[in-house]
Design a protein around this motif. Structure first.
Motif, PDB file in Angstrom:
ATOM      1  N   LEU A 222      40.703  44.663  11.195  1.00 14.30           N
ATOM      2  CA  LEU A 222      40.936  44.324  12.597  1.00 14.30           C
ATOM      3  C   LEU A 222      41.925  43.165  12.615  1.00 14.30           C
ATOM      4  CD1 LEU A 222      40.120  44.506  15.651  1.00 14.30           C
ATOM      5  CD2 LEU A 222      38.297  42.887  15.115  1.00 14.30           C
ATOM      6  N   VAL A 223      43.066  43.364  13.263  1.00  8.88           N
ATOM      7  CA  VAL A 223      44.109  42.340  13.332  1.00  8.88           C
ATOM      8  C   VAL A 223      44.265  41.925  14.788  1.00  8.88           C
ATOM      9  CG1 VAL A 223      46.524  41.781  12.866  1.00  8.88           C
ATOM     10  CG2 VAL A 223      45.298  43.338  11.343  1.00  8.88           C
ATOM     11  N   SER A 224      44.197  40.630  15.032  1.00 10.59           N
ATOM     12  CA  SER A 224      44.318  40.149  16.408  1.00 10.59           C
ATOM     13  C   SER A 224      45.281  38.973  16.486  1.00 10.59           C
ATOM     14  CB  SER A 224      42.945  39.731  16.960  1.00 10.59           C
ATOM     15  OG  SER A 224      42.440  38.625  16.238  1.00 10.59           O
ATOM     16  N   ASN A 225      45.861  38.797  17.656  1.00  9.12           N
ATOM     17  CA  ASN A 225      46.746  37.668  17.926  1.00  9.12           C
ATOM     18  C   ASN A 225      46.409  37.138  19.305  1.00  9.12           C
ATOM     19  OD1 ASN A 225      48.769  35.796  18.107  1.00  9.12           O
ATOM     20  ND2 ASN A 225      50.433  37.277  18.306  1.00  9.12           N
ATOM     21  N   GLN A 226      45.731  35.993  19.318  1.00  7.84           N
ATOM     22  CA  GLN A 226      45.322  35.363  20.577  1.00  7.84           C
ATOM     23  C   GLN A 226      45.976  33.993  20.676  1.00  7.84           C
ATOM     24  OE1 GLN A 226      43.654  37.115  22.765  1.00  7.84           O
ATOM     25  NE2 GLN A 226      43.200  38.832  21.387  1.00  7.84           N
ATOM     26  N   ASP A 227      46.818  33.821  21.705  1.00  6.16           N
ATOM     27  CA  ASP A 227      47.520  32.535  21.939  1.00  6.16           C
ATOM     28  C   ASP A 227      48.320  32.109  20.710  1.00  6.16           C
ATOM     29  OD1 ASP A 227      46.324  32.391  24.490  1.00  6.16           O
ATOM     30  OD2 ASP A 227      44.504  31.530  23.600  1.00  6.16           O
ATOM     31  N   GLY A 228      48.966  33.085  20.055  1.00  7.65           N
ATOM     32  CA  GLY A 228      49.816  32.778  18.905  1.00  7.65           C
ATOM     33  C   GLY A 228      49.070  32.598  17.596  1.00  7.65           C
TER      34      GLY A 228
ATOM     35  N   ASN B 264      44.600  36.539  13.336  1.00  9.17           N
ATOM     36  CA  ASN B 264      43.338  36.622  12.605  1.00  9.17           C
ATOM     37  C   ASN B 264      43.182  38.036  12.042  1.00  9.17           C
ATOM     38  OD1 ASN B 264      40.872  35.439  11.689  1.00  9.17           O
ATOM     39  ND2 ASN B 264      39.801  36.728  13.164  1.00  9.17           N
ATOM     40  N   VAL B 265      42.605  38.139  10.849  1.00 12.78           N
ATOM     41  CA  VAL B 265      42.358  39.432  10.200  1.00 12.78           C
ATOM     42  C   VAL B 265      40.920  39.447   9.705  1.00 12.78           C
ATOM     43  CG1 VAL B 265      43.042  41.022   8.363  1.00 12.78           C
ATOM     44  CG2 VAL B 265      44.763  39.537   9.422  1.00 12.78           C
ATOM     45  N   SER B 266      40.202  40.509  10.022  1.00  9.23           N
ATOM     46  CA  SER B 266      38.870  40.693   9.446  1.00  9.23           C
ATOM     47  C   SER B 266      38.771  42.122   8.914  1.00  9.23           C
ATOM     48  CB  SER B 266      37.774  40.426  10.490  1.00  9.23           C
ATOM     49  OG  SER B 266      37.991  41.202  11.656  1.00  9.23           O
TER      50      SER B 266
ATOM     51  N   GLY C 177      38.617  41.249  23.459  1.00 11.39           N
ATOM     52  CA  GLY C 177      39.136  41.268  24.819  1.00 11.39           C
ATOM     53  C   GLY C 177      39.945  42.535  25.081  1.00 11.39           C
ATOM     54  N   GLU C 178      40.749  42.512  26.146  1.00 11.42           N
ATOM     55  CA  GLU C 178      41.495  43.698  26.545  1.00 11.42           C
ATOM     56  C   GLU C 178      42.933  43.676  26.068  1.00 11.42           C
ATOM     57  OE1 GLU C 178      41.112  44.225  30.722  1.00 11.42           O
ATOM     58  OE2 GLU C 178      38.932  44.516  30.655  1.00 11.42           O
ATOM     59  N   THR C 179      43.344  42.620  25.361  1.00 15.47           N
ATOM     60  CA  THR C 179      44.729  42.541  24.871  1.00 15.47           C
ATOM     61  C   THR C 179      44.752  41.931  23.474  1.00 15.47           C
ATOM     62  OG1 THR C 179      45.073  40.326  25.818  1.00 15.47           O
ATOM     63  CG2 THR C 179      45.657  42.231  27.200  1.00 15.47           C
ATOM     64  N   GLY C 180      45.845  42.256  22.732  1.00 14.48           N
ATOM     65  CA  GLY C 180      46.184  41.521  21.512  1.00 14.48           C
ATOM     66  C   GLY C 180      45.438  41.875  20.251  1.00 14.48           C
ATOM     67  N   TRP C 181      44.884  43.081  20.134  1.00 13.64           N
ATOM     68  CA  TRP C 181      44.212  43.420  18.872  1.00 13.64           C
ATOM     69  C   TRP C 181      44.409  44.890  18.505  1.00 13.64           C
ATOM     70  CZ3 TRP C 181      40.471  47.177  19.308  1.00 13.64           C
ATOM     71  CH2 TRP C 181      39.844  47.324  20.556  1.00 13.64           C
ATOM     72  N   SER C 182      44.254  45.163  17.206  1.00 14.93           N
ATOM     73  CA  SER C 182      44.378  46.517  16.660  1.00 14.93           C
ATOM     74  C   SER C 182      43.297  46.740  15.620  1.00 14.93           C
ATOM     75  CB  SER C 182      45.735  46.732  15.975  1.00 14.93           C
ATOM     76  OG  SER C 182      46.805  46.641  16.874  1.00 14.93           O
TER      77      SER C 182
ATOM     78  N   HIS D 100      56.226  35.118   5.054  1.00 15.00           N
ATOM     79  CA  HIS D 100      55.247  34.039   5.187  1.00 15.00           C
ATOM     80  C   HIS D 100      53.916  34.636   5.607  1.00 15.00           C
ATOM     81  CE1 HIS D 100      56.663  34.640   9.315  1.00 15.00           C
ATOM     82  NE2 HIS D 100      55.481  34.178   9.712  1.00 15.00           N
ATOM     83  N   CYS D 101      52.863  33.852   5.480  1.00 10.78           N
ATOM     84  CA  CYS D 101      51.510  34.314   5.794  1.00 10.78           C
ATOM     85  C   CYS D 101      50.923  33.485   6.925  1.00 10.78           C
ATOM     86  CB  CYS D 101      50.602  34.207   4.557  1.00 10.78           C
ATOM     87  SG  CYS D 101      51.062  35.318   3.217  1.00 10.78           S
ATOM     88  N   PRO D 102      50.942  34.005   8.157  1.00 15.85           N
ATOM     89  CA  PRO D 102      50.278  33.293   9.246  1.00 15.85           C
ATOM     90  C   PRO D 102      48.756  33.350   9.122  1.00 15.85           C
ATOM     91  CG  PRO D 102      51.056  35.419  10.020  1.00 15.85           C
ATOM     92  CD  PRO D 102      51.569  35.259   8.612  1.00 15.85           C
ATOM     93  N   HIS D 103      48.286  34.233   8.238  1.00 14.62           N
ATOM     94  CA  HIS D 103      46.869  34.361   7.873  1.00 14.62           C
ATOM     95  C   HIS D 103      46.867  34.815   6.421  1.00 14.62           C
ATOM     96  CE1 HIS D 103      42.938  36.337   7.446  1.00 14.62           C
ATOM     97  NE2 HIS D 103      42.526  35.544   8.421  1.00 14.62           N
ATOM     98  N   PRO D 104      45.882  34.382   5.611  1.00 11.31           N
ATOM     99  CA  PRO D 104      45.893  34.759   4.183  1.00 11.31           C
ATOM    100  C   PRO D 104      45.994  36.266   3.924  1.00 11.31           C
ATOM    101  CG  PRO D 104      44.234  33.070   4.600  1.00 11.31           C
ATOM    102  CD  PRO D 104      44.779  33.464   5.939  1.00 11.31           C
ATOM    103  N   ASP D 105      45.545  37.092   4.863  1.00 15.21           N
ATOM    104  CA  ASP D 105      45.579  38.546   4.666  1.00 15.21           C
ATOM    105  C   ASP D 105      46.695  39.224   5.459  1.00 15.21           C
ATOM    106  OD1 ASP D 105      43.414  38.451   2.988  1.00 15.21           O
ATOM    107  OD2 ASP D 105      41.944  38.845   4.550  1.00 15.21           O
ATOM    108  N   LEU D 106      47.698  38.446   5.864  1.00 17.51           N
ATOM    109  CA  LEU D 106      48.767  39.011   6.693  1.00 17.51           C
ATOM    110  C   LEU D 106      50.108  38.448   6.235  1.00 17.51           C
ATOM    111  CD1 LEU D 106      48.638  40.984   9.092  1.00 17.51           C
ATOM    112  CD2 LEU D 106      48.795  39.023  10.618  1.00 17.51           C
ATOM    113  N   LEU D 107      50.998  39.344   5.788  1.00 18.44           N
ATOM    114  CA  LEU D 107      52.331  38.960   5.324  1.00 18.44           C
ATOM    115  C   LEU D 107      53.346  39.388   6.379  1.00 18.44           C
ATOM    116  CD1 LEU D 107      53.704  37.663   2.843  1.00 18.44           C
ATOM    117  CD2 LEU D 107      54.029  39.968   1.923  1.00 18.44           C
ATOM    118  N   GLN D 108      54.116  38.427   6.890  1.00 17.01           N
ATOM    119  CA  GLN D 108      55.088  38.715   7.940  1.00 17.01           C
ATOM    120  C   GLN D 108      56.466  38.178   7.563  1.00 17.01           C
ATOM    121  OE1 GLN D 108      53.606  37.124  11.652  1.00 17.01           O
ATOM    122  NE2 GLN D 108      52.022  38.708  11.872  1.00 17.01           N
ATOM    123  N   VAL D 109      57.474  38.569   8.368  1.00 14.11           N
ATOM    124  CA  VAL D 109      58.826  38.029   8.216  1.00 14.11           C
ATOM    125  C   VAL D 109      59.211  37.322   9.510  1.00 14.11           C
ATOM    126  CG1 VAL D 109      59.559  39.782   6.563  1.00 14.11           C
ATOM    127  CG2 VAL D 109      59.881  40.208   9.005  1.00 14.11           C
TER     128      VAL D 109
END
Length: 373
Positions: A53-59, A62-64, A75-80, A153-162
């Motif tokens: 589960l990947v979420s982005n709340q107020d920037g 989080n990954v679980s 909530g109703e927005t910002g997650w997959s 870079h890693c905004p979360h330890p389990d998430l690699l982004q550019v």
């Protein structure tokens, strides 16, 4: 359901495969989702299934990881919710892999399905493998950038982004649309409304994985026990020096192992036919006898291949989930590897060979093939 992909494969492979990303509008006409969001959420609650589960709340990202017990806190927005290898667990979804068999089976990996609410996504990122992303229910905006060197870079330890990138593709995808993205092209997709996405992913082993896998094969079979020898040794001026001819001989000892076609082919068949995710194995109880399998096939029953099972041919040998099928019936082996559904006509004369029927019984009793009741 049979999915028909409207694509000129020769043109696609020549112009785009591993070269350029492309959007295939209405690649699947009148697309029907093989799974519902509720069914996908249910799979993510199972222990054996790989999900996150990947979420982005107020920037804040989080990954679980699953299995999940509830989704009530969302909530109703910002997650997959993303579920890996759904083709292993959900038979209707596995049919989405079939239209892509114009690319060799050994390069294919699995089907990942995601459900996203508005704003849901995993952020801008790179993949090291090819992927076709099919839009199901809902709409999603996809941006794809040029293949250039990018810092990750890693905004979360389990998430690699550019970092943010300039888009060479920027489109809203609707049901049946497909975006193909080769390795190394940055991309970012986020939902505009509740939506389902289907990612047909491919695998490409790197040299490190292959060397490690081949070393395990060598060790397990106690190959390469021949030791270095130098009966022509002569005295040298510099005792600490390892001479070029000695290095060449040492390297040749290693290359001779890899260079042996029988060893290499056998190792690669086992290595590449192993699934990277658990299979939904359900061995029959009680096990089938060879005679029962013969009679069922003779009566017109068909054998169906388990979703996600990797069945590959290397030379005249068929490999099933890391094991070689040893038989002289090449035509039957070819049919088993080529077709997802096997009939008695495909097996030909092999049906009259007790040793082949015993082999087929072992495969069925392992849960790899089943009679579709």
């Amino acid at each position: 359901m049979d999915y028909q992909l409207d694509l000129d494969w020769n043109d696609f492979l020549q112009r785009y495969w591993q070269k350029r990303p492309v959007v295939l509008k209405r690649g699947f006409k009148n697309f029907v989702d093989p799974i519902s969001p509720d069914e996908l959420a249910g799979l993510a609650m199972e222990n054996e299934v790989d999900s996150r589960l990947v979420s982005n709340q107020d920037g804040k990202w989080n990954v679980s990881h699953g299995p999940f017990e509830s989704y009530d806190h969302l909530g109703e927005t910002g997650w997959s919710v993303l579920v890996q290898a759904v083709d292993h667990w959900h038979e209707p979804s596995s049919h989405l892999m079939t239209p892509f068999r114009h690319i060799p089976d050994w390069r294919m990996d699995d089907l990942m399905i995601s459900f996203s609410v508005p704003g849901g996504g995993v952020g801008p990122h790179l993949d090291q493998y090819d992927v076709f992303i099919i839009q199901g229910t809902g709409r999603r905006r996809w941006r794809v950038g040029e293949k250039i060197a990018m810092k990750q870079h890693c905004p979360h330890p389990d998430l690699l982004q550019v970092e943010p990138f300039d888009a060479i593709i920027d489109e809203e995808l609707e049901p049946g649309d497909i975006v193909y993205i080769p390795p190394g092209f940055p991309h970012d997709g986020y939902s505009l409304e509740n939506s389902l996405n289907y990612s047909v992913g491919f695998r490409a082993p790197n040299a490190r994985e292959m060397v490690s896998g081949f070393a395990d094969y060598v060790l397990s079979r106690e190959l390469g026990s021949h030791r270095y020898s130098d009966p022509e040794l002569v005295e040298r001026e510099h005792p600490a020096e390892v001479q070029p001819a000695e290095l060449n001989k040492l390297r040749s000892m290693m290359l001779d192992l890899i260079g042996n076609p029988a060893h290499f082919n056998s190792w690669f068949g086992e290595f590449i036919s192993q699934s990277r995710h658990e299979l939904d194995l359900a061995p029959p109880e009680p096990p089938y006898q060879a005679g029962e399998i013969y009679e069922l096939l003779e009566s017109g029953e068909t054998l169906e291949r388990l979703g996600g099972l990797r069945v590959l041919r290397v030379g005249d040998t068929c490999y099933v989930n890391g094991e070689a099928m040893t038989t002289e019936h090449i035509g039957a082996v070819d049919a088993i590897a080529r077709h997802k559904t096997v009939t008695k006509e495909m097996l030909g004369d092999a049906m009259n060979d007790p040793s082949f029927l015993a082999l087929l019984s072992a495969l069925v009793n392992s849960g790899y093939w089943y009679f579709n009741d």
